[in-house]
Design an enzyme around this catalytic site. Structure first.
Site, PDB file in Angstrom:
ATOM      1  CB  ILE A  43      -0.802   0.153   1.284  1.00  0.00           C
ATOM      2  CG1 ILE A  43      -2.035  -0.995   0.908  1.00  0.00           C
ATOM      3  CG2 ILE A  43      -1.589   1.264   1.334  1.00  0.00           C
ATOM      4  CD1 ILE A  43      -3.140  -1.266   2.208  1.00  0.00           C
ATOM      5  CB  SER A 225      18.021   0.115   0.864  1.00  0.00           C
ATOM      6  OG  SER A 225      17.492  -0.630   1.812  1.00  0.00           O
ATOM      7  CG  ASP A 257       7.125   0.435   1.802  1.00  0.00           C
ATOM      8  OD1 ASP A 257       7.653  -0.610   1.259  1.00  0.00           O
ATOM      9  OD2 ASP A 257       6.676   0.588   2.882  1.00  0.00           O
TER      10      ASP A 257
HETATM   11  N1  LIG Z   1      18.604   8.887   7.252  1.00  0.00           N
HETATM   12  C1  LIG Z   1      18.508   8.918   5.775  1.00  0.00           C
HETATM   13  N2  LIG Z   1      19.152   9.733   5.162  1.00  0.00           N
HETATM   14  C2  LIG Z   1      19.170   9.789   3.909  1.00  0.00           C
HETATM   15  N3  LIG Z   1      18.437   8.674   3.157  1.00  0.00           N
HETATM   16  C3  LIG Z   1      17.950   7.957   3.684  1.00  0.00           C
HETATM   17  C4  LIG Z   1      17.964   7.881   5.145  1.00  0.00           C
HETATM   18  N4  LIG Z   1      17.310   6.777   5.632  1.00  0.00           N
HETATM   19  C5  LIG Z   1      16.883   6.112   4.304  1.00  0.00           C
HETATM   20  N5  LIG Z   1      17.193   6.967   3.227  1.00  0.00           N
HETATM   21  C6  LIG Z   1      16.842   6.616   2.053  1.00  0.00           C
HETATM   22  O1  LIG Z   1      15.910   5.416   1.935  1.00  0.00           O
HETATM   23  C7  LIG Z   1      16.333   4.202   1.282  1.00  0.00           C
HETATM   24  C8  LIG Z   1      15.770   2.999   1.956  1.00  0.00           C
HETATM   25  O2  LIG Z   1      16.028   3.083   3.426  1.00  0.00           O
HETATM   26  P1  LIG Z   1      16.787   1.927   4.314  1.00  0.00           P
HETATM   27  O3  LIG Z   1      17.926   1.280   3.774  1.00  0.00           O
HETATM   28  O4  LIG Z   1      16.678   2.475   5.648  1.00  0.00           O
HETATM   29  O5  LIG Z   1      15.341   0.767   3.893  1.00  0.00           O
HETATM   30  P2  LIG Z   1      14.792  -0.150   4.682  1.00  0.00           P
HETATM   31  O6  LIG Z   1      15.457  -0.516   6.056  1.00  0.00           O
HETATM   32  O7  LIG Z   1      14.090  -1.139   3.882  1.00  0.00           O
HETATM   33  O8  LIG Z   1      13.665   1.029   5.490  1.00  0.00           O
HETATM   34  P3  LIG Z   1      12.033   0.435   5.848  1.00  0.00           P
HETATM   35  O9  LIG Z   1      12.065   0.518   7.586  1.00  0.00           O
HETATM   36  O10 LIG Z   1      11.263   1.577   5.248  1.00  0.00           O
HETATM   37  O11 LIG Z   1      11.694  -0.929   5.264  1.00  0.00           O
HETATM   38  C9  LIG Z   1      17.875   4.505   1.412  1.00  0.00           C
HETATM   39  O12 LIG Z   1      18.516   3.441   0.395  1.00  0.00           O
HETATM   40  C10 LIG Z   1      18.339   5.839   1.237  1.00  0.00           C
HETATM   41  O13 LIG Z   1      18.437   6.461   0.112  1.00  0.00           O
END
Ligand SMILES: Nc1ncnc2c1ncn2[C@@H]1O[C@H](COP(=O)(O)OP(=O)(O)OP(=O)(O)O)[C@@H](O)[C@H]1O
Ligand SMILES: [Mg+2]
Length: 311
Positions: A43, A225, A257
């Site tokens: 979503i 990521s 997402d």
């Molecule tokens: N503090 C931050 N500053 C800048 N960019 C960020 C930050 N946190 C996340 N991002 C961006 O968002 C993308 C995805 O974040 P992350 O790697 O934390 O994914 P995730 O752990 O799967 O997140 P989620 O908890 O939403 O599932 C990162 O690759 C980056 O581009």
């Protein structure tokens, strides 16, 4: 051939967010009026796509009065929906931002039990609806007690129908599904560690682990990521580390997402994988710039993308 985006959310949620000035025990905490958002992996991807100007079909399970509420909230977004009704009640989560520290506390509850026949209905709908070249995004955790190999069955249907399966999940469901035919997998560092059976991954080992993973799995594109550090793009032919811009982080809800949504937008435009990840990072980062569950804003994302391209 026209490519459609279909998102699948098995454990959706009503996200309720409030603010409060200071959190301390045993006192009544006076919160702001709640703001409601529809959430859950798929979503969120559909909502982020909408904000970026792309349409998708959002397939999700919903039940009870919370399920009704979820549908009402989603109706206002103009996203095309396919609701698969269930007997259990859709869960509702709470996010509280303490305005004195700007810290956010996120309380999550487990989703409802999903019956066997309800699981079968999901697969039947996918079988009927999926077409060649469609992008099918399965994002988010499975509800409790749903068979952990459920996404494996989804992957089989996607492959049979010639659709491209994009997976963003965690835990046992991720481990079980990693051996399926996957077009694109988006683990974060913790999820990749679990996939590789290691406790943690240092920057020095990341590329080797990604390479080994691709050699051993039927996965075309791996995007790891790395939160504020950006992401690693890995395919059999390319390996590229792309850093994320530094921004004032307000809430990381839906960063992953939003990233997936951004990558889909680029895929639809026929961009390279490198540009796809750059736009994904721009959208993920854009999502962190605002309070609550707003996800990514297109203007911010486009601006960040230009910045990333200039590096
Ligand atoms: N503090 C931050 N500053 C800048 N960019 C960020 C930050 N946190 C996340 N991002 C961006 O968002 C993308 C995805 O974040 P992350 O790697 O934390 O994914 P995730 O752990 O799967 O997140 P989620 O908890 O939403 O599932 C990162 O690759 C980056 O581009
Ligand atoms: Mg994630």
């Amino acid at each position: 051939m026209h490519k459609r985006i279909i998102t699948l959310t098995l454990n959706p949620v009503i996200d309720k967010s409030v603010t409060v000035a200071g959190i301390s025990p045993n006192t009544k905490l006076r919160c702001s009026a709640p703001k409601y958002d529809a959430g859950g992996g798929g979503i969120n991807v559909s909502r982020a796509l909408k904000k970026l100007g792309s349409d998708s079909l959002c397939i999700y399970l919903a039940g009870g009065s919370t399920g009704e509420h979820l549908k009402q909230v989603l109706d206002q977004t103009g996203i095309e929906q396919m609701v698969i009704p269930i007997k259990g009640w859709t869960r509702d989560n709470l996010a509280v931002t303490d305005t004195t520290t700007n810290q956010q506390y996120r309380f999550g509850v487990p989703g409802p039990q999903v019956e066997k026949e309800e699981c079968e209905t999901v697969l039947k709908r996918l079988e009927e609806y999926l077409g060649e070249n469609d992008y099918l995004v399965a994002s988010g955790k499975l509800p409790p007690r749903m068979p952990e190999d459920f996404y494996v069955k989804v992957a089989v249907i996607a492959e049979k129908k010639g659709a491209r399966f994009i997976l963003d999940t965690s835990g046992e469901a991720l481990l079980k599904t990693a051996n399926s035919h996957i077009y694109m997998l988006k683990p974060n560092l913790g999820e990749l560690s679990a996939l590789c059976g290691v406790e943690s991954i240092s920057a020095l080992k990341l590329e080797t682990l990604a390479k080994n993973f691709l050699a051993e799995h039927d996965c075309e594109v791996l995007v790891v990521s790395l939160g504020p550090k950006g992401a690693l793009l890995a395919t059999k032919f390319e390996m590229e580390y792309i850093p994320a811009p530094t921004v004032l982080q307000k809430s990381t809800i839906g960063a992953g997402d939003s990233m997936v949504a951004g990558m889909l937008v680029s895929l639809l435009k026929g961009k390279s994988f490198s540009d796809m990840v750059k736009y994904g990072i721009a959208c993920g980062t854009a999502a962190t710039m605002h309070e609550g569950t707003q996800l990514c804003n297109k203007e911010d994302a486009d601006r960040l993308y230009e910045w990333i391209k200039r590096q």
